[in-house]
Write a protein that holds these residues in place. Structure first.
Motif, PDB file in Angstrom:
ATOM      1  N   GLY A  41      62.609  48.030  55.289  1.00  0.00           N
ATOM      2  CA  GLY A  41      62.383  46.765  54.594  1.00  0.00           C
ATOM      3  C   GLY A  41      61.672  45.765  55.481  1.00  0.00           C
ATOM      4  N   MET A  42      60.754  46.287  56.311  1.00  0.00           N
ATOM      5  CA  MET A  42      60.092  45.443  57.296  1.00  0.00           C
ATOM      6  C   MET A  42      59.013  44.569  56.647  1.00  0.00           C
ATOM      7  SD  MET A  42      58.900  46.857  60.939  1.00  0.00           S
ATOM      8  CE  MET A  42      57.589  47.815  60.274  1.00  0.00           C
ATOM      9  N   LEU A  60      46.374  47.547  58.568  1.00  0.00           N
ATOM     10  CA  LEU A  60      46.763  47.302  57.169  1.00  0.00           C
ATOM     11  C   LEU A  60      46.961  48.626  56.430  1.00  0.00           C
ATOM     12  CD1 LEU A  60      47.211  45.481  54.727  1.00  0.00           C
ATOM     13  CD2 LEU A  60      44.725  45.345  54.431  1.00  0.00           C
ATOM     14  N   ARG A  61      46.061  49.568  56.638  1.00  0.00           N
ATOM     15  CA  ARG A  61      46.190  50.875  55.968  1.00  0.00           C
ATOM     16  C   ARG A  61      47.531  51.529  56.296  1.00  0.00           C
ATOM     17  NH1 ARG A  61      45.535  56.326  57.007  1.00  0.00           N
ATOM     18  NH2 ARG A  61      44.769  57.503  55.224  1.00  0.00           N
ATOM     19  N   ASP A 107      53.230  53.003  54.827  1.00  0.00           N
ATOM     20  CA  ASP A 107      54.554  53.217  55.410  1.00  0.00           C
ATOM     21  C   ASP A 107      55.645  52.712  54.460  1.00  0.00           C
ATOM     22  OD1 ASP A 107      56.916  53.167  56.879  1.00  0.00           O
ATOM     23  OD2 ASP A 107      55.883  52.707  58.757  1.00  0.00           O
ATOM     24  N   PRO A 108      56.504  53.612  53.972  1.00  0.00           N
ATOM     25  CA  PRO A 108      57.552  53.170  53.041  1.00  0.00           C
ATOM     26  C   PRO A 108      58.564  52.221  53.671  1.00  0.00           C
ATOM     27  CG  PRO A 108      57.816  55.515  53.592  1.00  0.00           C
ATOM     28  CD  PRO A 108      56.539  55.061  54.221  1.00  0.00           C
ATOM     29  N   VAL A 131      53.502  43.006  53.261  1.00  0.00           N
ATOM     30  CA  VAL A 131      52.447  42.716  54.239  1.00  0.00           C
ATOM     31  C   VAL A 131      51.756  41.432  53.806  1.00  0.00           C
ATOM     32  CG1 VAL A 131      50.409  43.568  55.460  1.00  0.00           C
ATOM     33  CG2 VAL A 131      51.992  45.204  54.439  1.00  0.00           C
ATOM     34  N   LEU A 132      51.587  40.532  54.758  1.00  0.00           N
ATOM     35  CA  LEU A 132      50.866  39.283  54.499  1.00  0.00           C
ATOM     36  C   LEU A 132      49.658  39.249  55.419  1.00  0.00           C
ATOM     37  CD1 LEU A 132      50.817  36.360  53.249  1.00  0.00           C
ATOM     38  CD2 LEU A 132      52.015  35.636  55.325  1.00  0.00           C
TER      39      LEU A 132
END
Ligand SMILES: NC(=O)c1ccc[n+]([C@@H]2O[C@H](COP(=O)([O-])OP(=O)(O)OC[C@H]3O[C@@H](n4cnc5c(N)ncnc54)[C@H](OP(=O)(O)O)[C@@H]3O)[C@@H](O)[C@H]2O)c1
Length: 224
Positions: free
Chosen positions: A5-6, A22-23, A28-29, A34-35
């Protein structure tokens, strides 16, 4: 440190290194959100992606609330020193990085902050190479902030998966190098990496930390 849950912030996500980071985050589950913070949006789409288009990269106070609640920052923003005075290069390399890092240290104290510098960075800040001194000064200042700061110092980076450099000359070199990359990897593994490997190493550090605060290419390649 959050293994699941990162939540990750990426600066420079429109660049070659940032696109790679970013990719890997989107794949990555363990990454929940991502911001990106950039001068323009990345053009990528994902349910877990949010993007902030920001103007003044010396002041992030007006978006501090949106930057709150994140576990890690992958700072991939940077420029070449070619054709720049020390003052101009310092502005983007030191001033912009520190403005972002100081805001993040206030709103997310103790967060993991990964700074992409480069091989040859000068930690003494007094050597002959201008870019190396400025990157060294930036690394050193980051290490003094209340953050879990790491400096990644890649050498040659081969872009993979359709990622392209915005600098035409560099992209031409990457096109020539692509078929030769496996040979370089076999001959000089300590000096070469890929956008995929770098992005994955960032995620490993964000999840579990790393044995050193300054990681050279070989250290980056050893993280899986
Ligand atoms: N490429 C390599 O082989 C290599 C090797 C070792 C280290 N590095 C380091 O890795 C970092 C990223 O390199 P890269 O190859 O990914 O560079 P790049 O493709 O040129 O991307 C640079 C990124 O930084 C952003 N940026 C540049 N100047 C900015 C400014 N004044 N304000 C806001 N954003 C700005 C760009 O945003 P825009 O899209 O808005 O321009 C872009 O997202 C650099 O620090 C570089 O020294 C790269």
């Amino acid at each position: 440190m959050a293994e699941y849950g990162m939540k990750v912030i990426i600066f420079g996500a429109t660049g070659m290194v940032g696109q790679g980071a970013l990719r890997e985050c989107l794949l990555d589950p363990d990454v929940e959100r991502v911001l990106t913070v950039g001068r323009s949006a990345t053009g990528q789409h994902s349910d877990k992606l949010r993007e902030i288009v920001h103007k003044d990269f010396t002041n992030f106070s007006d978006i501090a609330v949106e930057l709150t609640g994140y576990d890690a920052c992958f700072f991939c923003l940077g420029v070449t020193s070619a054709g720049k005075t020390e003052e101009e290069y310092t502005h983007v390399t030191y001033d912009v990085t520190m403005a972002a890092a100081e805001t993040l240290a206030k709103v997310n104290p103790g967060m993991t902050f990964l700074y992409v510098s480069g091989t040859g960075t000068d930690s003494t800040e007094h050597g002959r190479s201008m870019w190396a001194r400025v990157k060294g000064k930036t690394e050193n200042a980051l290490m003094r902030l209340p953050l879990q700061a790491y400096a990644l110092r890649p050498g040659y980076i081969q872009p993979l998966h359709g990622i392209r450099s915005k600098t035409r000359l560099y992209q031409a070199m990457y096109n020539v190098m692509a078929p030769l990359y496996p040979m370089w990897r076999a001959l000089i593994p300590k000096y070469v990496t890929t956008t995929e490997q770098l992005g994955q190493a960032m995620l490993v550090i964000a999840k579990r930390g790393a044995p050193k605060r300054v990681l050279e290419t070989a250290d980056i390649n050893s993280l899986h």
